[in-house]
Design a protein around this motif. Structure first.
Motif, PDB file in Angstrom:
ATOM      1  N   ASP A 195       0.791  -1.313  -0.019  1.00 15.88           N
ATOM      2  CA  ASP A 195      -0.107   0.057   0.027  1.00 15.88           C
ATOM      3  C   ASP A 195       0.782   1.384   0.254  1.00 15.88           C
ATOM      4  O   ASP A 195       0.381   2.457  -0.620  1.00 15.88           O
ATOM      5  CB  ASP A 195      -0.880  -0.095   1.426  1.00 15.88           C
ATOM      6  N   VAL A 196       1.901   1.236   0.558  1.00 14.29           N
ATOM      7  CA  VAL A 196       2.909   2.222   0.640  1.00 14.29           C
ATOM      8  C   VAL A 196       3.340   2.423  -0.883  1.00 14.29           C
ATOM      9  O   VAL A 196       3.829   3.772  -1.216  1.00 14.29           O
ATOM     10  CB  VAL A 196       4.000   2.082   1.632  1.00 14.29           C
ATOM     11  N   ARG A 197       3.821   1.363  -1.445  1.00 16.39           N
ATOM     12  CA  ARG A 197       4.347   1.642  -2.818  1.00 16.39           C
ATOM     13  C   ARG A 197       3.376   2.430  -3.707  1.00 16.39           C
ATOM     14  O   ARG A 197       3.668   3.123  -4.469  1.00 16.39           O
ATOM     15  CB  ARG A 197       4.834   0.305  -3.308  1.00 16.39           C
ATOM     16  N   ARG A 198       2.132   1.879  -3.671  1.00 17.94           N
ATOM     17  CA  ARG A 198       1.072   2.713  -4.477  1.00 17.94           C
ATOM     18  C   ARG A 198       0.876   4.051  -3.970  1.00 17.94           C
ATOM     19  O   ARG A 198       0.479   4.809  -4.815  1.00 17.94           O
ATOM     20  CB  ARG A 198      -0.408   1.763  -4.028  1.00 17.94           C
ATOM     21  N   ASP A 199       1.006   4.192  -2.554  1.00 18.82           N
ATOM     22  CA  ASP A 199       0.777   5.718  -2.271  1.00 18.82           C
ATOM     23  C   ASP A 199       1.813   6.478  -2.823  1.00 18.82           C
ATOM     24  O   ASP A 199       1.552   7.814  -3.241  1.00 18.82           O
ATOM     25  CB  ASP A 199       0.819   5.776  -0.880  1.00 18.82           C
ATOM     26  N   ARG A 200       3.046   6.149  -2.766  1.00 17.39           N
ATOM     27  CA  ARG A 200       4.183   6.787  -3.392  1.00 17.39           C
ATOM     28  C   ARG A 200       4.187   6.755  -4.959  1.00 17.39           C
ATOM     29  O   ARG A 200       4.353   7.848  -5.447  1.00 17.39           O
ATOM     30  CB  ARG A 200       5.446   6.101  -3.047  1.00 17.39           C
ATOM     31  N   GLN A 201       3.670   5.924  -5.486  1.00 15.48           N
ATOM     32  CA  GLN A 201       3.463   5.912  -6.968  1.00 15.48           C
ATOM     33  C   GLN A 201       2.351   6.953  -7.484  1.00 15.48           C
ATOM     34  O   GLN A 201       2.536   7.727  -8.122  1.00 15.48           O
ATOM     35  CB  GLN A 201       3.117   4.676  -7.481  1.00 15.48           C
TER      36      GLN A 201
END
Length: 320
Positions: A141-147
């Motif tokens: 979920d963090v990777r998605r937020d950052r993307q």
């Protein structure tokens, strides 16, 4: 300072509400036990259990008023939702204030097990990221937020001072979310107090901006080894409003990564925070009341006994 609570600072690091039964939960125990507890019950519980909990809250609020539980001062309290402490033992040392309980907020067994004794109140469950590099950064979920943030076209800002229009925008976004949508009992800061916290270095403002306009912001507060996020807001009129909350949570944890700090994400949004590596911990008030008359000690200790009895229910409701 707070529009919903008159507060003075008789000595540095000691906050003293100057009127009893004020409307802000960070400076009033009766507000915390009464209307704020009932707001949480309405959000999180249903059926007969919710009815019973609301009745109990009314009874406890009445008992708190009767026994003068708001006649207290707070150590190390900057009027933020989470108090950060560099030396709790020092705050508890020395003679207590005449006729008033001394309260230290925002303690957890996770961080403060060595001094958690005496009159303790479990009051909420907070979410802590111990090691952002280990617990936060690898999460899907963090990777998605950052993307999403990288693709948004939004510009990041970092401020230790604000112009008058910027401060007005920040206060509008905060109040729209925390006062209008969530609760009138949340801290309702006066702009001058926010400016004081910025000038003193107790707050920094991180923003997301579109064409020079702030569309989301958060305030960060750092002390000792911890970063907290006591203020947040975003423009819910924007077409990507649902994504703005996720995106504005990236910059503060990036700041914690850069500074080697753990992160206290405060209470609420359990699923969101769990999915980003935070773990739940019960937050306590520690109350020095040994110098008070017996009937006042009874008020603090009986309320503490009841809250500790309800602690398993608090954990279950707050983490589901």
């Amino acid at each position: 300072m707070l529009a919903n609570a008159d507060v003075t600072f008789p000595i540095p690091g000691l906050a003293a509400p100057s009127r009893a039964h004020n409307e802000c939960w960070v400076t009033s125990l009766t507000t915390l036990l009464g209307p704020v507890a009932r707001e949480e019950i309405r959000r999180e519980m249903t059926g007969p259990a919710a009815v019973a909990a609301r009745i109990l809250s009314h009874a406890v609020e009445g008992f708190a008023r009767l026994t003068g539980l708001d006649d207290a001062v707070y150590a190390g309290h900057d009027l933020l939702t989470t108090s950060l402490h560099d030396d709790v033992a020092a705050r508890l040392a020395g003679p207590p204030p005449d006729g008033k309980a001394l309260i230290v907020r925002s303690l957890t067994r996770h961080r403060h097990a060595d001094i958690l004794s005496g009159t303790l109140w479990p009051v909420r469950v907070v979410w802590i990221i111990d090691d952002p590099a280990r617990d936060w950064l690898p999460r899907r979920d963090v990777r998605r937020d950052r993307q999403r943030l990288a693709a948004s076209g939004l510009t990041r800002g970092h401020y230790t001072t604000l112009t008058a229009p910027q401060l007005d925008r920040v206060m509008t976004l905060y109040r729209r979310l925390y006062i209008t949508r969530y609760s009138r009992h949340n801290p309702d800061y006066r702009p001058g107090y926010v400016r004081t916290l910025l000038a003193d270095g107790r707050l920094e403002i991180l923003t997301l901006e579109r064409a020079g306009e702030i569309v989301a912001f958060c305030a960060i507060h750092c002390k000792a080894s911890t970063l907290s996020i006591p203020m947040l807001g975003y423009d819910d009129a924007q077409p990507d409003a649902d994504a703005l909350y996720r995106m504005i949570m990236v910059p503060p944890i990036d700041a914690a990564l850069a500074r080697g700090l753990n992160v206290n994400l405060s209470a609420g949004a359990a699923r969101f925070k769990r999915n980003r590596g935070a773990k739940p911990h019960v937050e306590y008030l520690l109350i020095r009341d040994e110098h008070l008359p017996a009937w006042r000690r009874f008020g603090y200790r009986a309320t503490g006994w009841l809250l500790r009895l309800l602690e398993p229910k608090l954990i279950k409701v707050a983490t589901q």
